[in-house]
Design an enzyme around this catalytic site. Structure first.
Site, PDB file in Angstrom:
ATOM      1  CG  HIS A  80      -0.427  -0.038   2.532  1.00  0.00           C
ATOM      2  ND1 HIS A  80       0.053   1.071   3.191  1.00  0.00           N
ATOM      3  CD2 HIS A  80      -0.289  -1.064   3.411  1.00  0.00           C
ATOM      4  CE1 HIS A  80       0.456   0.742   4.403  1.00  0.00           C
ATOM      5  NE2 HIS A  80       0.275  -0.564   4.566  1.00  0.00           N
ATOM      6  CG  ASP A  82      -2.615   4.062   2.677  1.00  0.00           C
ATOM      7  OD1 ASP A  82      -2.209   3.039   2.095  1.00  0.00           O
ATOM      8  OD2 ASP A  82      -3.513   4.023   3.549  1.00  0.00           O
ATOM      9  CG  ASP A 113       2.664  -0.028   8.186  1.00  0.00           C
ATOM     10  OD1 ASP A 113       2.319  -0.674   7.178  1.00  0.00           O
ATOM     11  OD2 ASP A 113       1.862   0.369   9.046  1.00  0.00           O
ATOM     12  CD  GLU A 147      -3.252  -1.650   5.426  1.00  0.00           C
ATOM     13  OE1 GLU A 147      -3.399  -2.666   6.120  1.00  0.00           O
ATOM     14  OE2 GLU A 147      -2.686  -0.622   5.855  1.00  0.00           O
ATOM     15  CD  GLU A 148      -1.426   1.910   7.636  1.00  0.00           C
ATOM     16  OE1 GLU A 148      -2.249   1.642   8.535  1.00  0.00           O
ATOM     17  OE2 GLU A 148      -0.269   1.471   7.640  1.00  0.00           O
ATOM     18  CD  GLU A 175       1.061  -4.095   5.843  1.00  0.00           C
ATOM     19  OE1 GLU A 175       1.902  -3.389   6.430  1.00  0.00           O
ATOM     20  OE2 GLU A 175      -0.077  -3.684   5.514  1.00  0.00           O
ATOM     21  CG  HIS A 372       0.745   2.517  12.778  1.00  0.00           C
ATOM     22  ND1 HIS A 372      -0.599   2.233  12.906  1.00  0.00           N
ATOM     23  CD2 HIS A 372       1.077   2.117  11.531  1.00  0.00           C
ATOM     24  CE1 HIS A 372      -1.051   1.684  11.790  1.00  0.00           C
ATOM     25  NE2 HIS A 372      -0.042   1.612  10.945  1.00  0.00           N
TER      26      HIS A 372
END
Length: 400
Positions: A80, A82, A113, A147-148, A175, A372
């Site tokens: 992804h 984003d 990530d 995705e996030e 992932e 994150h």
């Protein structure tokens, strides 16, 4: 290895360029990501399409590496574009600078990530093509949005499309999570995600009275039952062979209700984030919760703000030839691996939901888990090692 050596490495340069694109929520403009990926596809001589499965909103970039036997089910390499928001004041490096320090650490949101995985796929294919390798199966690379975001993500919509059906995907990579020790984690399943709101009605009145059947009493009963269940799962984690992904997590995330301190409210609301373990019968668990609501006195409405269906795990046994090739490649590299249930949620669940086996894997070990988190980083050496691992994995699985 000196910082200059890292800075001059072509693969590191590509990775850092991608990290510098601030594709951060909310309100992402994916134009820069799409342009970057188109350039990468051109440099690899791969056909590229930009598709819009959400009625013209938010692009999915699809690259295609044609196989020798294109009639066979294809291999999907998904990532992804984003990344989650940042708190710049908490970072010691600007979060979209991709700063490289003297120890080879590359600081940026998305370094773990999961922009690393997207460009590691590209680096592995660059080497394989240069060596003259052509896979038996066609390989697709998808770079998806949202995705996030907590909204309908790009891959879910793509999987539901006729375009995806024509891709004839047989197996998918996506992932994983970094490992803090020498092992590498391979994720073959995900828990079932629920966001469940209890709307608890009861007798209202003056706060000086002891009214019967109040929302507060019912709330207390429900909270105790949910927390008792939570405690049972915490107890299970005392077994060192059990991971967080193997248990059902229950957490209060929102509370709402009341108008002032001397008024017994007619309604209280509480929201639980629940991740149901793959060993739990989801229908029976939901019935148990509904039974608790009746035991509490009734008058409780359950509102599933998010209720995903149970998705069967990917088989990690000899019946899955993709798994056999994947694991054999890791073994030949001499890597220590551990098969696990992913503790959160990734796009792999949408692929598994339509019956396609999928594994989550990020080739990152001996690294703090910083997805994150503030000061997210990945070492340049670890990044390049990941390309070497993907060279082996992609070639092995694409030739099944």
């Amino acid at each position: 290895m000196s910082t200059t050596r890292w800075e001059n490495d072509e693969e590191i340069q590509i990775f850092r360029e991608y990290l510098r694109i601030p594709s951060v929520h909310p309100n992402i403009d994916y134009t820069a990501c799409v342009d970057f990926l188109k350039r990468q596809a051109s440099s690899l001589d791969l056909p590229v399409e930009v598709v819009y499965p959400q009625n013209g909103l938010n692009p999915v970039v699809v690259m295609k590496w044609l196989g020798k036997q294109p009639g066979l089910p294809s291999i999907l390499l998904n990532s992804h574009m984003d990344v989650v928001p940042v708190f710049p004041s908490k970072w010691t490096h600007k979060p979209f600078s991709a700063d490289l320090d003297n120890e080879g650490r590359i600081y940026a949101r998305g370094s773990q990530d999961m922009k690393c995985v997207g460009t590691q796929y590209l680096g592995a294919i660059r080497f394989l093509k240069a060596s003259g390798f052509q896979p038996k199966r066609t390989v697709y690379l998808t770079f998806v949005p949202d995705e996030e975001a907590g909204i309908i993500p790009g891959l879910k919509l793509l999987v539901q499309s006729e375009y995806f059906t024509k891709m004839n995907v047989g197996f998918s990579f996506d992932e994983g999570i970094a490992s803090e020790n020498e092992t590498f984690s391979v994720y073959y399943a995900e828990r079932t995600l629920w966001a469940l709101r209890f709307k608890i009605s009861g007798t209202a009145g003056h706060g000086s009275l002891l009214l019967e059947n109040t929302a507060g009493e019912k709330f207390n009963y429900i909270l105790n039952k949910m927390m008792e269940y939570r405690a049972s799962q915490v107890k299970r984690l005392e077994d060192p062979t059990i991971d967080i992904g193997d248990v059902t997590t229950v957490n209060v995330t929102q509370l709402k209700g009341g108008v002032q301190s001397n008024v017994v409210p007619p309604l209280l609301e509480v929201v639980f984030d629940i991740r149901v373990a793959i060993t739990v019968d989801v229908a029976a668990f939901e019935k148990q919760i509904r039974d608790w609501c009746e035991e509490a006195g009734g008058g409780i409405e359950l509102d599933f703000e998010w209720k995903e269906p149970y998705v069967a795990p990917t088989k990690i046994d000899p019946s899955n030839s993709y798994w056999v090739a994947f694991k054999q490649a890791l073994d030949e590299l001499g890597l220590k691996t551990r098969q696990r249930v992913f503790p959160g949620a990734t796009d792999s669940r949408y692929v598994r939901h339509v019956g396609i086996p999928a594994l989550g894997f990020s080739p990152i070990n001996n690294t703090p888990i910083l997805l994150h988190d503030h000061d997210e980083y990945l070492r340049a050496e670890t990044y390049l090692q990941g390309i070497e691992i993907y060279k082996k994995l992609i070639a092995a699985v694409a030739n099944v």
